[in-house]
Design an enzyme around this catalytic site. Structure first.
Site, PDB file in Angstrom:
ATOM      1  N   LYS A 139       0.833  -1.204   0.000  1.00 17.66           N
ATOM      2  CA  LYS A 139       0.000   0.000   0.000  1.00 17.66           C
ATOM      3  C   LYS A 139       0.869   1.257   0.000  1.00 17.66           C
ATOM      4  O   LYS A 139       1.923   1.291   0.641  1.00 17.66           O
ATOM      5  CB  LYS A 139      -0.897   0.009   1.240  1.00 17.66           C
ATOM      6  N   GLU A 180      -3.555   4.263  -3.521  1.00 20.10           N
ATOM      7  CA  GLU A 180      -4.463   5.006  -2.635  1.00 20.10           C
ATOM      8  C   GLU A 180      -4.301   6.517  -2.785  1.00 20.10           C
ATOM      9  O   GLU A 180      -3.451   7.129  -2.154  1.00 20.10           O
ATOM     10  CB  GLU A 180      -4.217   4.592  -1.170  1.00 20.10           C
ATOM     11  N   LYS A 222      -7.655   2.165  -4.014  1.00 20.73           N
ATOM     12  CA  LYS A 222      -8.201   2.433  -2.670  1.00 20.73           C
ATOM     13  C   LYS A 222      -8.476   3.930  -2.552  1.00 20.73           C
ATOM     14  O   LYS A 222      -7.618   4.707  -2.139  1.00 20.73           O
ATOM     15  CB  LYS A 222      -7.213   1.974  -1.601  1.00 20.73           C
TER      16      LYS A 222
HETATM   17  P1  13P Z   1      -9.068   4.563   7.348  1.00 23.30           P
HETATM   18  O1  13P Z   1     -10.080   3.541   6.903  1.00 23.30           O
HETATM   19  O2  13P Z   1      -9.050   4.757   8.829  1.00 23.30           O
HETATM   20  O3  13P Z   1      -9.150   5.834   6.563  1.00 23.30           O
HETATM   21  O4  13P Z   1      -7.642   3.941   7.055  1.00 23.30           O
HETATM   22  C1  13P Z   1      -7.423   3.312   5.874  1.00 23.30           C
HETATM   23  C2  13P Z   1      -6.040   3.482   5.484  1.00 23.30           C
HETATM   24  O5  13P Z   1      -5.345   2.540   5.225  1.00 23.30           O
HETATM   25  C3  13P Z   1      -5.514   4.871   5.375  1.00 23.30           C
HETATM   26  O6  13P Z   1      -4.354   4.856   4.653  1.00 23.30           O
END
Ligand code: 13P
Length: 334
Positions: A139, A180, A222
């Site tokens: 990630k 993300e 994401k």
């Molecule tokens: P949240 O669901 O708390 O936003 O966290 C997800 C995440 O991995 C943030 O990088």
């Protein structure tokens, strides 16, 4: 591509209907804040104990396809007598081990109030090591801020370019990149502003991913949901959030992407589930699977129940949230 088959299999497993991802990859400073909120000291051993209770919750594999870990957790082990390394333990439960590989969002030089995520230096070598330790996905989180004048196109391009460089390095190493780009909920902007910025962020992102030859079938996106700012006076309804999120993604996410796993981003746990459920119950024939990759929306109740000692109550809360969101991937949560 060398690892094509593995990447496709992994990406597919991550977003299988009925399952989502547990984001338990809080960096130590973030974990310190979470523990502080419940009056628990954040030591190496306490973080190990907390992650152990999450990962060993009985039956977690029914709802969770993968767990994202921070480097420290990735090298820790279960706290029972057997002391099994977490990646190995998860794999034995048919849960994919994942690793957060960015090193955080730093100030973007020349652009006050904007951020650029770092972590590309040495990433190829780190990914090879993580793969050998069992990681099958990774990630990288980029953050985009909204206010009266932000975000700048420059910040969107810089972050999208870094995400694309990260994604191509992951695929080279047989690791599925979770990509993300988080448009933050902070602020008093309305849902239309979030829609506009999210659409543009996605356009720039997919342009960069294509420029760097990233195989879209082997990534998981994401994103944030399209939602009102936390301080906005007009909070959009659950249907409105679902409707605008789907519209944005239909128009700006290519069909080859196998799955979209939303972050919760500061929504309440209940709302995060309700929004996901609404999308999956009211909108059919979507080209990608819609699931969750929640941190806070899965962990908040567990953390509040734990308070440093109550492991079984915390596990019960985690499993309840995981089950609700699993139902929401089918649009069957009532
Ligand atoms: P949240 O669901 O708390 O936003 O966290 C997800 C995440 O991995 C943030 O990088």
């Amino acid at each position: 591509m060398k690892h094509e088959k593995l990447l496709l299999e992994t990406a597919h497993s991550m977003v299988k209907k009925g399952k989502g991802i547990l984001a338990a990859d809080e960096s130590n400073p973030t974990c310190n804040k979470r523990f502080e909120s419940i009056g628990v000291e954040s030591s190496f051993a306490m973080r190990n104990d907390y992650r152990d209770l999450l990962l060993t919750a009985d039956g977690l594999e029914k709802y969770i396809s993968g767990v994202i870990m921070f480097d420290e957790t990735f090298r820790q082990s279960t706290t029972c007598d057997k002391k099994i390394a977490f990646p190995e333990f998860l794999a034995s439960k048919n849960i994919l081990p994942g690793i957060k590989v960015d090193t955080g969002a730093k100030d973007l030089a020349g652009f006050p109030y904007e951020k650029i995520t770092e972590g590309l230096d040495g990433l190829r070598e780190r990914l090879a090591e993580y793969f050998s330790l069992g990681a099958r996905f990774a990630k990288w989180r980029a953050v985009i801020n909204i206010n009266e004048t932000l975000p700048s196109v420059s910040a969107m391009i810089a972050n999208a370019h870094s995400l694309a460089r990260y994604a191509s390095l992951c695929q080279e190493n047989g690791i599925v990149p979770i990509v993300e780009p988080e448009v933050l909920m902070d602020g008093s902007h309305d849902i239309d502003k979030c829609y506009e910025v999210t659409c543009k962020t996605l356009d720039i992102l997919f342009d960069q991913l294509s420029t760097l030859n990233v195989m879209l079938e082997g990534i998981i996106l994401k994103p944030n949901m399209v939602i009102s700012g936390l301080k906005s006076n007009e909070q959009a309804s659950v249907y409105n959030v679902a409707d605008m999120t789907i519209k944005c993604f239909k128009d700006h996410v290519p069909n080859q992407v196998p799955g979209i796993a939303f972050l919760s981003g500061g929504q309440s746990s209940d709302l995060a589930t309700a929004h996901l459920n609404e999308m999956n119950s009211k909108f059919n024939d979507l080209p990608w699977h819609l699931t969750f990759s929640y941190g806070r929306a899965l962990q908040q109740d567990a953390l509040n129940a734990w308070l440093g000692t109550n492991r079984s109550e915390a596990q019960e809360q985690l499993l309840k949230r995981a089950k609700n969101n699993s139902l929401a991937t089918h649009g069957e949560f009532v």
